[in-house]
Design a protein around this motif. Structure first.
Motif, short mmCIF file in Angstrom:
data_model
loop_
_atom_site.label_atom_id
_atom_site.label_comp_id
_atom_site.label_asym_id
_atom_site.label_seq_id
_atom_site.Cartn_x
_atom_site.Cartn_y
_atom_site.Cartn_z
N ARG A 1 -7.12 -10.19 -3.94
CA ARG A 1 -6.95 -9.95 -2.51
C ARG A 1 -5.66 -9.20 -2.23
NH1 ARG A 1 -10.50 -12.49 0.82
NH2 ARG A 1 -9.86 -10.75 2.12
N GLY A 2 -5.75 -8.27 -1.31
CA GLY A 2 -4.59 -7.44 -1.00
C GLY A 2 -4.39 -6.30 -1.99
N GLY A 3 -5.38 -6.09 -2.88
CA GLY A 3 -5.20 -5.16 -3.99
C GLY A 3 -5.11 -3.69 -3.62
N SER A 4 -5.50 -3.32 -2.42
CA SER A 4 -5.42 -1.89 -2.05
C SER A 4 -3.99 -1.37 -2.08
CB SER A 4 -5.99 -1.66 -0.65
OG SER A 4 -7.32 -2.05 -0.61
N ASP A 5 -3.03 -2.24 -1.79
CA ASP A 5 -1.62 -1.82 -1.89
C ASP A 5 -1.33 -1.35 -3.31
OD1 ASP A 5 -1.13 -2.67 0.72
OD2 ASP A 5 -0.51 -4.68 0.07
N THR A 6 -1.84 -2.11 -4.26
CA THR A 6 -1.58 -1.80 -5.65
C THR A 6 -2.31 -0.53 -6.07
OG1 THR A 6 -1.30 -4.16 -6.00
CG2 THR A 6 -1.49 -2.82 -7.96
N LYS B 1 4.02 -11.42 3.88
CA LYS B 1 2.76 -10.98 3.25
C LYS B 1 2.42 -9.52 3.48
CE LYS B 1 0.65 -15.54 3.18
NZ LYS B 1 1.55 -16.27 4.11
N VAL B 2 3.40 -8.69 3.73
CA VAL B 2 3.08 -7.30 4.06
C VAL B 2 2.54 -6.52 2.87
CG1 VAL B 2 3.95 -5.20 5.12
CG2 VAL B 2 4.88 -7.40 5.80
N LEU B 3 3.08 -6.75 1.69
CA LEU B 3 2.65 -6.00 0.50
C LEU B 3 2.21 -6.96 -0.59
CD1 LEU B 3 5.58 -3.44 0.12
CD2 LEU B 3 3.26 -2.92 0.81
N MET C 1 -1.33 8.04 1.18
CA MET C 1 -1.29 7.28 2.44
C MET C 1 -2.30 6.15 2.32
SD MET C 1 -1.45 10.59 5.01
CE MET C 1 -1.00 9.80 6.56
N LYS C 2 -1.83 4.92 2.52
CA LYS C 2 -2.74 3.76 2.41
C LYS C 2 -2.92 3.12 3.78
CE LYS C 2 -3.64 -0.79 1.85
NZ LYS C 2 -3.18 -2.00 2.52
N PHE C 3 -4.15 2.83 4.13
CA PHE C 3 -4.43 2.21 5.43
C PHE C 3 -5.10 0.86 5.23
CE2 PHE C 3 -4.03 6.69 6.18
CZ PHE C 3 -3.24 6.73 7.33
MG MG Z 1 -2.75 -6.09 2.83
#
Ligand code: MG
Ligand code: ASP
Length: 418
Positions: free
Chosen positions: A151-156, A210-212, A6-8
């Motif tokens: 940036r945005g790397g938590s999705d990955t 830009k969601v993912l 689960m990612k927040f």
């Molecule tokens: Mg993000």
């Protein structure tokens, strides 16, 4: 025990109340029988603040220290989330990247995963831990320094853990309740999709939905990780949100799944370039060296064929992000000054937008282009450049008509209807 990732995102952990909300959602999954790996972002706005502090301290900063500072936002939310879970009676433990360890390359600020050994976390699960809260966005380089993924790397991070731990699913909790047929701020009747194929999501993500993070989708596609995008602000169950999955899992057979608009585009034309072998290479090599992201390319057919008429001429048009126009212009003008290319005029149009229709159904369906161009023609919108791929048709148009074009196309392909 079955396992869930689960990612927040930042808005889901923006303050202590929201972290409590996150912990409640995690606890619910634990009670359903899952072991859970939670990936957290920094509190919203935190990463920007940290980047600002680095830039305010050192103009040409050392990338290693940038990572040391900027990775810290996730450490805070990981610890707080683990604490909140413990308060609720859930055996939880936080993990920073180096503790797992999340091994990455040494490209500071844009590191890539090398390996995520499972042993440490698996051992804690075996000892009764039910939730591992992992700091997203970070890792450790071969020399032991902290890295970040971009940036945005938590999705990955989330997708990488889902692949490494063979999770049943990877749930990405965010502030929207799923993926829509287009931006709901432009088209009010935009519809939330139940499912979307990896390839389609990749196109829409790179087009500005830009969601993912784009890389997370590439990784999910490679390892066939089923991703669910859903809101952390609603009551959700296993069927909420949008599932991003393999094409084979999509039942709905729409020709077009989504429409994307991107307003920050510019069009550059080199008027009257020679039509001979090597001209394109001579133009686009310097652009690549200058780090310009060229997107669409159109070479007009010259009036006379090169084979019979050496010395024939043509025009070359391409698009770049509008903030790279100066760099592109310099690269081309330098190449001309160095005698590598010749042209009469360089024409820049900074007032364009790109609108694209995307859908895997296009592969087997003729007539999509005609329908798209007719819809634009009916609104009297002029098309400046066209490009196509197997599952996408993109056009450049005057920027002030972007919303109108997106609306017209949404209607033309009846996307409001399931
Ligand atoms: Mg993000
Ligand atoms: N906190 C990082 C960022 O803002 C990583 C992430 O949230 O995915 O880019």
């Amino acid at each position: 025990m079955p396992l869930l990732v689960m990612k927040f995102g930042g808005s889901s952990v923006a303050d202590l109340d929201r972290i409590a909300n996150v912990a409640a959602k995690v606890k619910a999954e634990v009670e359903r029988g899952y072991d859970v790996i939670v990936i957290v972002s920094a509190m919203s706005g935190k990463t920007n603040e940290l980047v600002g502090w680095v830039e305010g301290t050192s103009r040409l900063y050392d990338a290693r220290e940038y990572d040391a500072v900027v990775a810290s936002g996730e450490n805070v939310t990981a610890g707080l989330t683990a604490l909140r879970l413990q308060e609720m009676g859930v055996p939880a433990r936080s993990w920073q990247g180096w503790q797992v360890p999340i091994n990455t390359t040494a490209q500071h600020g844009a590191a890539r995963f090398v390996s995520i050994p499972r042993d440490n976390i698996d051992q804690k699960f075996a000892e009764g831990m039910r939730v591992a809260v992992v700091a997203g966005f970070q890792g450790i380089a071969p020399d032991g320094r902290i890295t970040t993924l971009g940036r945005g790397g938590s999705d990955t991070t989330a997708v990488a853990f889902a692949a490494a731990f063979e999770a049943d699913r990877c749930d990405i909790y965010t502030d929207v309740d799923g993926i829509y047929t287009t931006d709901p701020r432009i088209v009010r009747r935009a519809r939330k999709l139940d499912r979307i194929a990896f390839e389609e999501m990749l196109e829409l993500a790179s087009l500005g939905a830009k969601v993912l993070q784009t890389r997370s989708i590439e990784l999910a596609m490679r390892y066939n990780v089923r991703l669910r995008v859903l809101s952390s602000f609603e009551d959700t169950d296993g069927t909420s949100g949008t599932l991003v999955c393999a094409e084979e899992e999509i039942m709905e057979s729409k020709v077009v799944s989504g429409i994307a608009g991107s307003r920050d585009e510019a069009k550059i034309t080199l008027v009257t370039v020679e039509d001979r072998p090597g001209v394109s290479a001579a133009i686009f090599e310097p652009l690549a060296e200058a780090g310009v992201n060229v997107d669409m390319i159109v070479q007009n057919i010259s009036e006379r064929d090169y084979e019979e008429h050496p010395g024939a001429v043509t025009d070359m048009t391409f698009s770049v992000p509008v903030n790279q126009v100066a760099r592109a212009r310099k690269a081309v003008e330098d190449a001309r000054a160095a005698g590598k290319i010749a042209y009469d005029e360089l024409v820049v149009d900074e007032e364009v937008a790109k609108v694209s229709v995307v859908g895997i159904g296009m592969r087997s369906q003729a007539g999509v282009a005609g329908r798209m161009f007719r819809a634009l023609a009916d609104e009297n919108i002029n098309i400046k450049v066209i490009s196509t791929s197997e599952i996408k048709i993109s056009v450049l148009i005057d920027r002030r008509y972007m919303e109108l074009a997106v609306q017209a196309l949404h209607d033309a392909f009846e996307l409001e209807r399931a």
